[in-house]
Design an enzyme around this catalytic site. Structure first.
Site, PDB file in Angstrom:
ATOM      1  N   GLU A 270      15.702 -17.587  -6.690  1.00  0.00           N
ATOM      2  CA  GLU A 270      15.557 -18.054  -5.315  1.00  0.00           C
ATOM      3  C   GLU A 270      16.420 -18.311  -4.655  1.00  0.00           C
ATOM      4  O   GLU A 270      17.390 -19.080  -5.031  1.00  0.00           O
ATOM      5  CB  GLU A 270      14.564 -19.233  -5.400  1.00  0.00           C
ATOM      6  CG  GLU A 270      13.798 -20.037  -4.150  1.00  0.00           C
ATOM      7  CD  GLU A 270      14.840 -20.969  -3.519  1.00  0.00           C
ATOM      8  OE1 GLU A 270      15.566 -20.900  -2.736  1.00  0.00           O
ATOM      9  OE2 GLU A 270      14.462 -22.042  -4.351  1.00  0.00           O
ATOM     10  N   CYS A 309      16.958 -24.476   1.383  1.00  0.00           N
ATOM     11  CA  CYS A 309      16.758 -22.854   1.049  1.00  0.00           C
ATOM     12  C   CYS A 309      15.478 -22.686   2.337  1.00  0.00           C
ATOM     13  O   CYS A 309      15.481 -21.600   2.517  1.00  0.00           O
ATOM     14  CB  CYS A 309      16.486 -22.496  -0.126  1.00  0.00           C
ATOM     15  SG  CYS A 309      15.090 -23.267  -0.941  1.00  0.00           S
TER      16      CYS A 309
END
Length: 704
Positions: A270, A309
């Site tokens: 990720e 993120c």
């Protein structure tokens, strides 16, 4: 402060926890230890080094001791330990918060990280017991019959991978980032080796220390590497899994490791994500959607100082709304955001995690400006902030940065859609049509999350379907869910966290899906008896032990879980259906559907030979045919699953039912468990009328 969480950062070197013991480098062997500083003050907190750590031994310990200890527990027993662990950590939240403030995180930021991580443990502790069997094997999908007589069948099962789960985490969420990876691996039965990022790893170490001190975790199930682990992938092979969160460049470097490329190490990542929020044309200034959109953008710019993120990097709005949006963002920041030391009264936005991170964000903004962006609101100058003593001043050693809003004349500029400033920065971009908004969102080359903010259903549908394949998650925001939504930037453990392309192509969370990421799906083939033995679930065609339905001593409903075995069964006698029975059921229930009440209409229906019995009448009768009426270990019927009506039953036909103990699931914390019974209703010609599973709660013990 004398707690374990506080004491852990007073040592010179942040320790690792390996081979079920705390470890630090020998005196003089620390080498060039990395310094860790308070993000708000610049105070030296600790140093980090793994000089001399035997990474091969760490991996061996997980594969041997950790695998054995976790393998001794069922899925439900592991899930229950997660619940106990969550309750334990809940009692130590204040200690963890005190450390979290040193990373620049405010109380709200810490709540997202700490409470969010503990919430993941609670969620998987619950889901593991509610949605998975109390065993070591998970059946995936229906049985496939591979021979004409049913003696050869096949299906898929999940079993845990035989290695370790290496979890490499980012600096922005030192608690949640660890626990959201650890929880599903633990439920699956796979030992974890966690490698936190250096700037905030001391918070992770404190939480691991608490987890170990709780005494809840089995030996070898959790190890911590505090510091560099550059050669760790050298020790891994196809048995192991790596879950990475961080930069795309580091992810690509790890992906290219020979043990990943050629050795079969499972790798999921990720990474960087230029997430978008799209405002619909109907959400003009003054509407609830406009206000909700502005709140969302400002929240994502300021929570964790934009170091998420999932933060909104590209704010995509109708072209005529660009100036109103910039003004509204600036007004809300001015009114709501107080920048400073998180430990100071009234501060709502803290520092970035480190001075190095601050320099990276400023450099990214300057490169965006050089590529055509304009700073429409905010500044890169060192801001005045509220310090711990309540004064307002600049802090040279602090990692503070005020929010910055950028605008662009060239809405397709490569830098706009390709450069991430990992801080309190967002670009406002104008579009002229729904199609262009979709195109602009897709230019991010794959993102973790996007928000679509509109109160028009057609706009919501067009935007969501247009961008869904480019994103791991889409939040549809309007006046109906603006107050209840968990928000653009908050992954929930029930739903997938990850995204395609630039976002890494990986997948975390997603409820039970993430447990299965740590397991191997295998196709098994054999006879029904052998598959029953492997899975612990009775399969059609396997042996069963039929009891006399009139003998209470052998009737399955008279057996507690201590006595009941898979394959115990009962077959009833026949009961004939009459027209009077059908008419009475129709009258009593109000179900006068023509197939049960009108001979001519029923006969004209291609599915029926004339008037037929209600399916629910047959299921009700079946219960009467197999139930043992006296008080006994069967405490309650709590449902049916997979009910199918296959053959109509006209008046004059008869039915019987065969009931077989299919799956037995004792509850770890209760004095009863669940039993799923395979139920088959047949007519007098042995044709299958209906199939379903009966679900009951059964006592573990029952007086003789």
């Amino acid at each position: 402060m004398t707690t374990a969480a506080a004491e852990s950062v007073q040592t010179t070197i942040v320790p690792s926890y390996v081979l079920d013991a705390w470890w630090t480098p020998e005196t003089g062997a620390a080498g060039k230890a990395a310094e860790v500083r308070d993000a708000s003050t610049g105070e030296l907190l600790a140093a980090v080094s793994t000089e001399g750590l035997d990474l091969a031994a760490v991996v061996r310990h997980g594969r041997s001791v950790g695998q054995a200890a976790l393998g001794a527990l069922t899925i439900h027993e592991r899930a229950l330990k997660l619940k106990e662990l969550a309750q334990f950590l809940n009692g130590h939240r204040d200690e963890i918060y005190d450390l979290s403030y040193k990373t620049g995180a405010t109380k709200l930021d810490s709540m997202v990280d700490v409470d969010g991580g503990i919430g993941v443990l609670f969620t998987f502790g619950s889901k593991g017991r509610r949605e998975l069997p109390n065993s070591q094997v998970i059946i995936d999908g229906p049985l496939e019959t591979l021979s004409r007589d049913g003696s050869f069948v096949g299906e898929h099962i999940y079993s845990r991978i035989p290695g370790v789960a290496v979890q490499i985490n980012a600096f922005n969420f030192p608690v949640w980032g660890m626990l959201e990876k650890f929880a599903p691996a633990f439920v699956a039965g796979v030992p974890t080796i966690v490698k936190p990022a250096t700037p905030t790893g001391y918070v992770t170490e404190a939480v691991v220390r608490l987890m170990i001190e709780s005494g809840i975790l089995p030996a070898g199930s959790l190890q911590l590497i505090s510091g560099s682990a550059r050669t760790l992938l050298d020790e891994l092979d196809y048995r192991d899994m790596v879950s990475f969160t961080g930069s795309a460049s580091t992810a690509n470097l790890l992906k290219s490791h020979p043990n990943v490329v050629h050795g079969g190490v499972r790798f999921t990542s990720e990474t960087d994500s230029l997430n978008a929020a799209i405002l619909g044309p109907d959400a003009e200034p003054g509407t609830p959607e406009f206000e909700a959109f502005v709140r969302s953008v400002v929240t994502e710019m300021t929570v964790k100082a934009g170091q998420k993120c999932t933060a909104i990097r590209r704010t995509i709005v109708p072209k005529e709304f660009v100036e109103p949006i910039v003004a509204a963002i600036g007004e809300r920041v001015t009114q709501k955001v107080v920048l400073g030391d998180p430990r100071a009264e009234g501060v709502t936005m803290g520092a970035l995690a480190s001075v190095g991170q601050l320099e990276d964000v400023r450099d990214a903004v300057q490169s965006l400006v050089a590529a055509g962006a304009q700073i429409a609101w905010g500044s890169l100058d060192a801001p005045e902030v509220i310090t711990l003593d309540g004064a307002k001043r600049t802090v040279p050693d602090g990692a503070f940065m005020a929010p910055v809003v950028l605008t662009w004349n060239d809405v397709r500029a490569a830098a706009l859609h390709g450069t991430e400033a990992f801080g309190p920065v967002s670009s406002v971009v104008g579009y002229t049509s729904i199609e262009e908004a979709i195109e602009l969102a897709a230019l991010g080359s794959g993102s973790l999350v996007a928000t679509v903010c509109t109160n028009d259903p057609e706009t919501a549908r067009a935007l969501t379907l247009g961008i869904a394949s480019h994103h791991g998650r889409v939040l549809v925001l309007n006046r109906e869910d603006a107050r209840t939504s968990t928000g653009h930037g908050s992954p929930v453990p029930h739903l997938v966290h990850g995204g395609p392309g630039r976002a890494g192509g990986g997948e975390e969370l997603g409820g039970i899906r993430s447990v299965k990421h740590h397991m191997q799906r295998t196709a098994i083939q054999g006879s029904p008896n052998m598959l029953t033995a492997v899975t612990g679930v009775w399969h059609k065609g396997a042996d069963r032990r039929l009891s006399d339905p009139t003998d209470p001593a052998t009737h399955p409903f008279r057996k507690s879980l201590a006595e009941l075995r898979i394959g115990d069964a009962v077959r009833s006698g026949l009961r004939q259906v009459t027209l009077e029975d059908i008419a009475h059921f129709a009258e009593e229930t109000g179900d006068r559907f023509y197939a049960h009440t009108n001979e001519k209409a029923a006969a004209a229906n291609p599915f029926f030979p004339g008037i037929v019995a209600h399916g629910y009448l047959l299921v009700s009768w079946a219960a009467g045919l197999f139930v043992s009426p006296e008080p006994g270990p069967v405490l309650a019927n709590y449902g049916l699953e997979n009910l199918r009506f296959l053959t109509p039953v006209p008046a004059g036909d008869s039915i019987r039912v065969t009931l077989t103990a299919k799956q037995i699931t004792p509850r770890v914390t209760d004095e009863y468990g669940e039993v799923a019974w395979d139920a088959v209703i047949e007519n007098q010609n042995d044709e299958v009328v209906a199939t379903y599973d009966v679900l009951t709660l059964v006592a573990k013990e029952w007086p003789a």
